[in-house]
Design a protein around this motif. Sequence first.
Motif, PDB file in Angstrom:
ATOM      1  N   ALA A  10       0.825  -1.208   0.000  1.00 31.01           N
ATOM      2  CA  ALA A  10       0.000   0.000   0.000  1.00 31.01           C
ATOM      3  C   ALA A  10       0.865   1.266   0.000  1.00 31.01           C
ATOM      4  O   ALA A  10       0.721   2.137  -0.868  1.00 31.01           O
ATOM      5  N   MET A  11       1.786   1.365   0.967  1.00 37.24           N
ATOM      6  CA  MET A  11       2.572   2.600   1.080  1.00 37.24           C
ATOM      7  C   MET A  11       3.642   2.698  -0.010  1.00 37.24           C
ATOM      8  O   MET A  11       3.905   3.783  -0.529  1.00 37.24           O
ATOM      9  N   LYS A  30      10.816  -9.538  -3.859  1.00 36.78           N
ATOM     10  CA  LYS A  30      11.103 -10.230  -2.597  1.00 36.78           C
ATOM     11  C   LYS A  30      12.152 -11.302  -2.865  1.00 36.78           C
ATOM     12  O   LYS A  30      12.194 -11.860  -3.970  1.00 36.78           O
ATOM     13  N   GLN A  99      10.252   3.593   6.006  1.00 31.07           N
ATOM     14  CA  GLN A  99       8.870   4.055   6.179  1.00 31.07           C
ATOM     15  C   GLN A  99       8.117   2.918   6.869  1.00 31.07           C
ATOM     16  O   GLN A  99       7.915   1.853   6.279  1.00 31.07           O
ATOM     17  N   ASN A 101       5.593   1.819  10.687  1.00 30.92           N
ATOM     18  CA  ASN A 101       4.995   2.150  11.989  1.00 30.92           C
ATOM     19  C   ASN A 101       5.764   1.420  13.078  1.00 30.92           C
ATOM     20  O   ASN A 101       6.493   0.465  12.809  1.00 30.92           O
ATOM     21  N   ALA A 128      -3.597   4.138   2.895  1.00 28.00           N
ATOM     22  CA  ALA A 128      -3.583   3.456   1.602  1.00 28.00           C
ATOM     23  C   ALA A 128      -3.900   1.989   1.839  1.00 28.00           C
ATOM     24  O   ALA A 128      -3.632   1.456   2.921  1.00 28.00           O
ATOM     25  N   GLU A 264       1.876  -5.990  13.794  1.00 30.14           N
ATOM     26  CA  GLU A 264       3.105  -5.280  14.179  1.00 30.14           C
ATOM     27  C   GLU A 264       3.192  -5.109  15.711  1.00 30.14           C
ATOM     28  O   GLU A 264       3.902  -4.247  16.196  1.00 30.14           O
TER      29      GLU A 264
HETATM   30  N1  LIG Z   1      -1.291   1.355   4.754  1.00 28.43           N
HETATM   31  C1  LIG Z   1      -1.408   2.461   5.462  1.00 28.43           C
HETATM   32  O1  LIG Z   1      -2.415   3.199   5.329  1.00 28.43           O
HETATM   33  C2  LIG Z   1      -0.312   2.888   6.389  1.00 28.43           C
HETATM   34  C3  LIG Z   1       0.731   2.053   6.717  1.00 28.43           C
HETATM   35  N2  LIG Z   1       1.723   2.511   7.557  1.00 28.43           N
HETATM   36  C4  LIG Z   1       2.849   1.645   7.887  1.00 28.43           C
HETATM   37  O2  LIG Z   1       3.673   1.540   6.731  1.00 28.43           O
HETATM   38  C5  LIG Z   1       4.340   0.268   6.710  1.00 28.43           C
HETATM   39  C6  LIG Z   1       4.022  -0.433   5.389  1.00 28.43           C
HETATM   40  O3  LIG Z   1       2.631  -0.714   5.393  1.00 28.43           O
HETATM   41  P1  LIG Z   1       1.813  -1.180   4.112  1.00 28.43           P
HETATM   42  O4  LIG Z   1       2.374  -0.580   2.881  1.00 28.43           O
HETATM   43  O5  LIG Z   1       0.390  -0.944   4.447  1.00 28.43           O
HETATM   44  O6  LIG Z   1       2.116  -2.760   4.118  1.00 28.43           O
HETATM   45  P2  LIG Z   1       1.854  -3.803   2.944  1.00 28.43           P
HETATM   46  O7  LIG Z   1       1.765  -5.158   3.564  1.00 28.43           O
HETATM   47  O8  LIG Z   1       0.732  -3.338   2.069  1.00 28.43           O
HETATM   48  O9  LIG Z   1       3.188  -3.695   2.073  1.00 28.43           O
HETATM   49  C7  LIG Z   1       4.379  -4.373   2.296  1.00 28.43           C
HETATM   50  C8  LIG Z   1       4.764  -5.042   0.967  1.00 28.43           C
HETATM   51  O10 LIG Z   1       6.114  -5.438   0.986  1.00 28.43           O
HETATM   52  C9  LIG Z   1       6.206  -6.808   0.534  1.00 28.43           C
HETATM   53  N3  LIG Z   1       7.415  -7.376   1.115  1.00 28.43           N
HETATM   54  C10 LIG Z   1       7.580  -8.048   2.287  1.00 28.43           C
HETATM   55  N4  LIG Z   1       8.875  -8.361   2.481  1.00 28.43           N
HETATM   56  C11 LIG Z   1       9.556  -7.882   1.408  1.00 28.43           C
HETATM   57  C12 LIG Z   1      10.926  -7.890   1.016  1.00 28.43           C
HETATM   58  N5  LIG Z   1      11.858  -8.474   1.773  1.00 28.43           N
HETATM   59  N6  LIG Z   1      11.283  -7.311  -0.163  1.00 28.43           N
HETATM   60  C13 LIG Z   1      10.354  -6.728  -0.955  1.00 28.43           C
HETATM   61  N7  LIG Z   1       9.019  -6.678  -0.634  1.00 28.43           N
HETATM   62  C14 LIG Z   1       8.634  -7.246   0.524  1.00 28.43           C
HETATM   63  C15 LIG Z   1       4.904  -7.415   1.022  1.00 28.43           C
HETATM   64  O11 LIG Z   1       4.609  -8.612   0.354  1.00 28.43           O
HETATM   65  P3  LIG Z   1       3.734  -9.753   1.147  1.00 28.43           P
HETATM   66  O12 LIG Z   1       2.457  -9.110   1.516  1.00 28.43           O
HETATM   67  O13 LIG Z   1       3.616 -10.826   0.113  1.00 28.43           O
HETATM   68  O14 LIG Z   1       4.565 -10.123   2.345  1.00 28.43           O
HETATM   69  C16 LIG Z   1       3.932  -6.288   0.681  1.00 28.43           C
HETATM   70  O15 LIG Z   1       3.605  -6.313  -0.695  1.00 28.43           O
HETATM   71  C17 LIG Z   1       3.818  -0.492   7.938  1.00 28.43           C
HETATM   72  O16 LIG Z   1       4.708  -0.323   9.006  1.00 28.43           O
HETATM   73  C18 LIG Z   1       2.484   0.208   8.247  1.00 28.43           C
HETATM   74  O17 LIG Z   1       2.094   0.094   9.605  1.00 28.43           O
HETATM   75  C19 LIG Z   1       1.746   3.789   8.040  1.00 28.43           C
HETATM   76  C20 LIG Z   1       0.729   4.652   7.746  1.00 28.43           C
HETATM   77  C21 LIG Z   1      -0.403   4.269   6.944  1.00 28.43           C
END
Ligand SMILES: NC(=O)C1=CN([C@@H]2O[C@H](COP(=O)(O)OP(=O)(O)OC[C@H]3O[C@@H](n4cnc5c(N)ncnc54)[C@H](OP(=O)(O)O)[C@@H]3O)[C@@H](O)[C@H]2O)C=CC1
Length: 299
Positions: A10-11, A30, A99, A101, A128, A264
Amino acid sequence: MNIVMIGAGAMGSLLHQQLDAYHQVHFLPKPGQQEFGFTETYQFTHLNGNTEQLVRRYIKVEQIGQADMVICALKAYQVKGAVEYIAPFLSPDCPLVLQHNGMGVFQQVRQALGDNYKLGLLLSTQGARRVEDEQVLHTGKGNWQLGSYQAFDVRDNPAAALLNHLQDCSWYPSIREIQWTKLAVNCVINPLTAIYDVLNGELNNDRFTDIIDALINEVVVQAKVEKINLEPERLRNTIYQVIRQTAGNSSSMREDILAHRQSEIEFINGYIVNCAQHSGRAAPQNQWCVTQINQLQKK
Ligand SMILES: NC(=O)C1=CN([C@@H]2O[C@H](COP(=O)(O)OP(=O)(O)OC[C@H]3O[C@@H](n4cnc5c(N)ncnc54)[C@H](OP(=O)(O)O)[C@@H]3O)[C@@H](O)[C@H]2O)C=CC1
Ligand SMILES: CC(C)(CO)C(=O)C(=O)O
């Protein structure tokens, strides 16, 4: 600028959408996913409902060495593994912006990389949601808060790129205070909404007053140990303001529990419990939250 994004969630997608017009943004697959050289089209839906097609371009990990900045937009528990994976290819001249939480990630990253690297911190009040890999929604208007974990300089080009090209992005010399305030918000709203299976707004109910006050007090005590002064009444007002403003939201932790995903918790209330163990000042309500969420995670 050549930017590498770790995390196509999402982010990561929101950052991609905002930076793509100004910079070359590539994603890192990944570990184990041989997607380098591949492209992936996805639909991004803006707050006003308009949609656009964006393309994620993947590189291989060896190409990290060509990046001018790496942004890691992962769940807190995913960061350590990702940083260990890129460490052999990451130059100390290339800033790594985290980036996420929660707290405790910086300590893990410093352990993996040492103190020679430039580490930025990007907090966000945006919302997001990734519906599928091919669809991402911008769900909440907010801002970006940029600061330094370690040697990340506001005068350098990578910081300028984020400040100039992300929507509503500001520099905070004392980002740790903001991070602690955000931690306190998450320590209250996330576990309680998940444990009681309620939307954020339900926490306005009087039945939660005592536990909310106790959680806030424990966070304030631990923050003080780390030389961060949080004023309890102000913090309480901030937390209730977030509860009201996000009344219709289902918190990320509640969503993780409902979807049987890892939460988390270890980096939110777990961080407070960890601080309490070191400071000798107990944090029983935070410990209770950790225990309850861990039990729910096992289901
Ligand atoms: N979404 C929001 O509205 C908000 C989120 N946050 C914080 O931002 C951070 C990110 O959140 P968010 O974007 O929602 O999380 P997501 O789960 O949507 O995104 C993380 C992505 O990274 C992938 N991933 C995991 N490990 C790896 C790796 N080693 N290399 C490459 N990609 C990888 C995941 O794949 P898979 O799912 O297959 O593991 C997933 O697609 C969190 O700490 C969240 O708390 C902060 C404010 C708002
Ligand atoms: C602020 C809050 C509690 C909004 O839901 C959040 O950050 C989350 O759900 O993780």
